[in-house]
Scaffold this motif. Structure first.
Motif, mmCIF file in Angstrom:
data_model
loop_
_atom_site.group_PDB
_atom_site.id
_atom_site.type_symbol
_atom_site.label_atom_id
_atom_site.label_comp_id
_atom_site.label_asym_id
_atom_site.label_seq_id
_atom_site.Cartn_x
_atom_site.Cartn_y
_atom_site.Cartn_z
ATOM 1 N N ALA A 338 0.781 -1.040 0.076
ATOM 2 C CA ALA A 338 0.002 0.034 0.042
ATOM 3 C C ALA A 338 1.052 1.248 0.016
ATOM 4 O O ALA A 338 1.816 1.408 0.817
ATOM 5 C CB ALA A 338 -0.985 -0.035 1.325
ATOM 6 N N CYS A 339 0.626 2.244 -0.949
ATOM 7 C CA CYS A 339 1.390 3.593 -1.040
ATOM 8 C C CYS A 339 0.878 4.464 -0.020
ATOM 9 O O CYS A 339 0.063 4.088 0.727
ATOM 10 C CB CYS A 339 1.440 3.942 -2.626
ATOM 11 S SG CYS A 339 -0.078 4.739 -2.992
ATOM 12 N N LEU A 340 1.534 5.802 0.047
ATOM 13 C CA LEU A 340 1.206 6.658 0.926
ATOM 14 C C LEU A 340 -0.235 7.080 0.441
ATOM 15 O O LEU A 340 -0.956 7.761 1.334
ATOM 16 C CB LEU A 340 2.350 7.836 0.771
ATOM 17 C CG LEU A 340 3.580 7.285 1.062
ATOM 18 C CD1 LEU A 340 4.588 8.351 0.948
ATOM 19 C CD2 LEU A 340 3.497 7.134 2.769
ATOM 20 N N PHE A 341 -0.598 7.097 -0.790
ATOM 21 C CA PHE A 341 -2.164 7.654 -1.192
ATOM 22 C C PHE A 341 -2.948 6.635 -0.638
ATOM 23 O O PHE A 341 -3.843 6.890 0.134
ATOM 24 C CB PHE A 341 -2.034 7.555 -2.718
ATOM 25 C CG PHE A 341 -1.552 8.859 -3.402
ATOM 26 C CD1 PHE A 341 -2.115 10.182 -3.097
ATOM 27 C CD2 PHE A 341 -0.326 8.477 -3.962
ATOM 28 C CE1 PHE A 341 -1.385 11.166 -3.851
ATOM 29 C CE2 PHE A 341 0.173 9.874 -4.602
ATOM 30 C CZ PHE A 341 -0.179 10.996 -4.698
ATOM 31 N N CYS A 342 -2.583 5.246 -0.710
ATOM 32 C CA CYS A 342 -3.751 4.032 -0.191
ATOM 33 C C CYS A 342 -3.734 4.478 1.184
ATOM 34 O O CYS A 342 -4.910 4.284 1.912
ATOM 35 C CB CYS A 342 -2.945 2.957 -0.169
ATOM 36 S SG CYS A 342 -3.060 2.114 -2.043
ATOM 37 N N ARG A 343 -2.718 4.627 1.906
ATOM 38 C CA ARG A 343 -2.759 4.960 3.403
ATOM 39 C C ARG A 343 -3.294 6.254 3.762
ATOM 40 O O ARG A 343 -3.267 6.441 5.091
ATOM 41 C CB ARG A 343 -1.455 4.746 3.820
ATOM 42 C CG ARG A 343 -0.917 3.412 3.799
ATOM 43 C CD ARG A 343 0.554 3.089 4.096
ATOM 44 N NE ARG A 343 1.183 1.878 4.331
ATOM 45 C CZ ARG A 343 0.882 1.126 5.605
ATOM 46 N NH1 ARG A 343 0.068 1.716 6.286
ATOM 47 N NH2 ARG A 343 1.112 0.000 5.405
ATOM 48 N N ASP A 431 -8.077 1.067 -6.861
ATOM 49 C CA ASP A 431 -8.087 1.890 -7.736
ATOM 50 C C ASP A 431 -6.906 2.890 -7.675
ATOM 51 O O ASP A 431 -6.965 4.050 -8.374
ATOM 52 C CB ASP A 431 -9.525 2.757 -7.613
ATOM 53 C CG ASP A 431 -9.732 3.410 -6.417
ATOM 54 O OD1 ASP A 431 -8.997 2.921 -5.365
ATOM 55 O OD2 ASP A 431 -10.742 3.922 -6.357
ATOM 56 N N CYS A 432 -6.116 2.724 -6.879
ATOM 57 C CA CYS A 432 -4.864 3.502 -6.456
ATOM 58 C C CYS A 432 -3.933 3.585 -7.599
ATOM 59 O O CYS A 432 -3.775 2.321 -8.137
ATOM 60 C CB CYS A 432 -4.439 3.245 -5.247
ATOM 61 S SG CYS A 432 -3.068 4.480 -4.743
ATOM 62 N N VAL A 433 -3.355 4.731 -7.908
ATOM 63 C CA VAL A 433 -2.189 4.677 -8.924
ATOM 64 C C VAL A 433 -1.175 3.758 -8.815
ATOM 65 O O VAL A 433 -0.601 2.999 -9.769
ATOM 66 C CB VAL A 433 -1.586 6.194 -8.901
ATOM 67 C CG1 VAL A 433 -1.260 6.447 -7.543
ATOM 68 C CG2 VAL A 433 -0.446 6.244 -9.844
ATOM 69 N N CYS A 434 -1.074 3.301 -7.606
ATOM 70 C CA CYS A 434 0.109 2.432 -7.267
ATOM 71 C C CYS A 434 -0.252 0.897 -7.701
ATOM 72 O O CYS A 434 0.473 -0.151 -7.614
ATOM 73 C CB CYS A 434 0.411 2.179 -5.793
ATOM 74 S SG CYS A 434 -0.588 1.492 -4.675
ATOM 75 N N GLN A 435 -1.502 0.824 -8.029
ATOM 76 C CA GLN A 435 -1.990 -0.828 -8.455
ATOM 77 C C GLN A 435 -2.097 -0.931 -9.914
ATOM 78 O O GLN A 435 -2.421 -1.819 -10.455
ATOM 79 C CB GLN A 435 -3.280 -0.832 -7.882
ATOM 80 C CG GLN A 435 -3.238 -1.306 -6.301
ATOM 81 C CD GLN A 435 -2.252 -2.365 -5.847
ATOM 82 O OE1 GLN A 435 -2.332 -3.459 -6.259
ATOM 83 N NE2 GLN A 435 -1.277 -1.633 -5.187
HETATM 84 ZN ZN LIG Z 1 -1.827 3.516 -3.653
#
Ligand SMILES: [Zn+2]
Ligand SMILES: [Zn+2]
Length: 459
Positions: A338-343, A431-435
């Protein structure tokens, strides 16, 4: 030029499975790779592993391999369509570590074929003799150049180096070698670590990395020291006010006198030419106080397989100025976590506000479209230093797994006001950019890190 190869952990597992799992038989596969090219390093970033299909083995024994040409013709087509490089991998199950004379003959032919079909890209070969030993090479202008490092990024950060360092470990590190052993000390010497932000947390990270014996440290910070920094920034002095923080950090590294190479970049990584220097780091510490920089480091990690250890301290008080809570945070990120956006540690709204001028922010705040401009954040040395130490512990865990091989958490929270520590792992948001796996290991692209960069002439 140094040639290297970076994998995610599960890609590496897939590769070893496909070439080493048939006991007593050689096996082969192709790696399709993106690239990161700087003036120091030519790095392959693995995009896809294509095992040689059973039907394409003409001979397959413990010591030899012959593959139908349609196998590599197909792979070459695929690589050409996506602009990828090809690394041909085969195994030596009997443990012979180098390319054999027969390999040399066959691979020259194979690479002459690649040169014709894939003009403008460099391709290579790898032989795996066990899970951790390999010989690798890149075909450059009809000559072989050695692949000297394989990085495997995942629960553990592994740096498989083909270098023979026979130097004795300096006496300075004798006590820590008693804890982690000589191999980790040698590894530290071979690492190049980036620290973004050289304030309260960053300077404490830098101080520790230097004393631990890290080989090269690059410090990035566009800020200058202010009087209020002396209370917690290592290396700052009353007499050094107004000097750039990255430069002061470099002076401090050099003054310690250990053989660490130090570099300082006295601009923000929000400037493209500065952010491009991050590609040379093996790992980065995010010690910045703004969200745009953290978003840049997230993209760096996704696209270049450079792990990020992100560090922050938040001190919240109520309207009467009484402390409500003091929380330190160390978040580890690499593709698949999980990235900083996800979190929700960063968000696009705040990042957008950060790009506005002070005047624009003031107008929005007056109209209540945005929170009032923050004045200086509260900060105290024992909290910034403690969370920095936790971040360094995290680095050591990722290199050695000393906290335990089954540990899955990717974030440590220090609740200073409760003398409590908690760890967690979050599932990435789909749906996050990291995925978007399309960008994993994307490497160099025309839009560096997938961003629109403002004119590079500001700082
Ligand atoms: Zn993310
Ligand atoms: Zn061979």
């Amino acid at each position: 030029m140094v040639y290297t190869l970076s994998f995610l952990e599960n890609q590496y597992a897939q590769l070893t499975e496909s070439v080493l799992s048939r006991s007593g038989l050689e096996g082969a596969a192709y790696l399709l790779c993106n690239r990161s090219v700087t003036d120091r390093e030519y790095k392959y970033l693995v995009k896809e592993i294509v095992p040689v299909e059973d039907k394409h083995y003409i001979t397959r024994t413990a010591t030899s391999l012959k593959i139908d040409s349609s196998s590599y013709v197909n792979v070459t087509k695929k690589a050409k369509l996506s602009g990828l490089s090809v690394i041909f991998v085969h195994s030596h199950p009997e443990g012979f570590k180098e390319f054999s004379p027969q390999d040399n003959i066959q691979e020259e032919k194979l690479h002459s074929f690649f040169d014709v079909r894939l003009p403008g890209t460099l391709n290579g070969s790898l032989v795996l003799s066990s899970n951790n030993t390999y010989a690798g090479r890149v075909w450059v202008s009809r000559q072989w150049e050695k692949i000297s490092r394989i990085r495997v990024i995942g629960k553990q950060f592994r740096f498989l180096d083909n270098s023979n360092d026979e130097d004795a470990i300096p006496e300075f590190f004798a006590r820590q070698v008693l804890v982690f052993g000589p191999e980790i000390q040698k590894l530290l010497k071979r690492l190049h670590i980036g620290v973004i932000g050289a304030g309260g947390t960053g300077s404490a990270v830098i101080e520790q990395l230097t004393r631990l014996g890290v080989g090269e440290i690059s410090v990035f910070d566009g800020d200058s020291l202010e009087k209020s920094n002396v209370s917690r920034v290592y290396g700052s002095k009353v007499s050094r006010k107004r000097r750039n923080k990255a430069y002061v950090a470099k002076l401090n590294i050099d003054k310690i006198g250990l053989p660490t190479i130090s570099n300082s970049y006295t601009n923000y990584i929000t400037q493209e030419s500065i952010a491009k220097k991050l590609r040379d780091c093996d790992l980065v510490f995010g010690c910045t106080d703004n969200q745009l920089s953290r978003a840049i480091l997230t993209q760096l990690s996704l696209r270049y397989f450079i792990p990020l250890i992100d560090v922050a301290v938040a001190i919240n008080s109520d309207e009467n100025g009484l402390i409500r809570d003091i929380t330190g945070r160390v978040t580890t990120f690499f593709p698949s976590e999980a990235c900083l956006f996800c979190r929700r540690r960063i968000n696009s709204r705040t990042i957008q506000l950060e790009t506005l001028s002070k005047a624009e922010r003031r107008v929005l705040a007056e109209q209540r479209y945005a929170p009032a401009l923050a004045t200086d954040d509260p900060a105290v040395i024992m909290f910034t230093t403690a969370v920095s130490s936790q971040a360094i512990s995290e680095l050591f865990h990722r290199l050695t797994l000393f906290v335990g091989e089954d540990r899955v958490s990717t974030e440590v929270l220090l609740f200073f006001d409760q003398t409590r520590i908690r760890t967690n792992r979050e599932t990435p948001k789909s749906d996050c950019v990291c995925q978007n796996t399309k960008y994993w290991g994307r490497g160099d692209s025309r839009d560096y890190l997938g961003m629109t960069w403002p004119d590079s002439n500001n700082s």
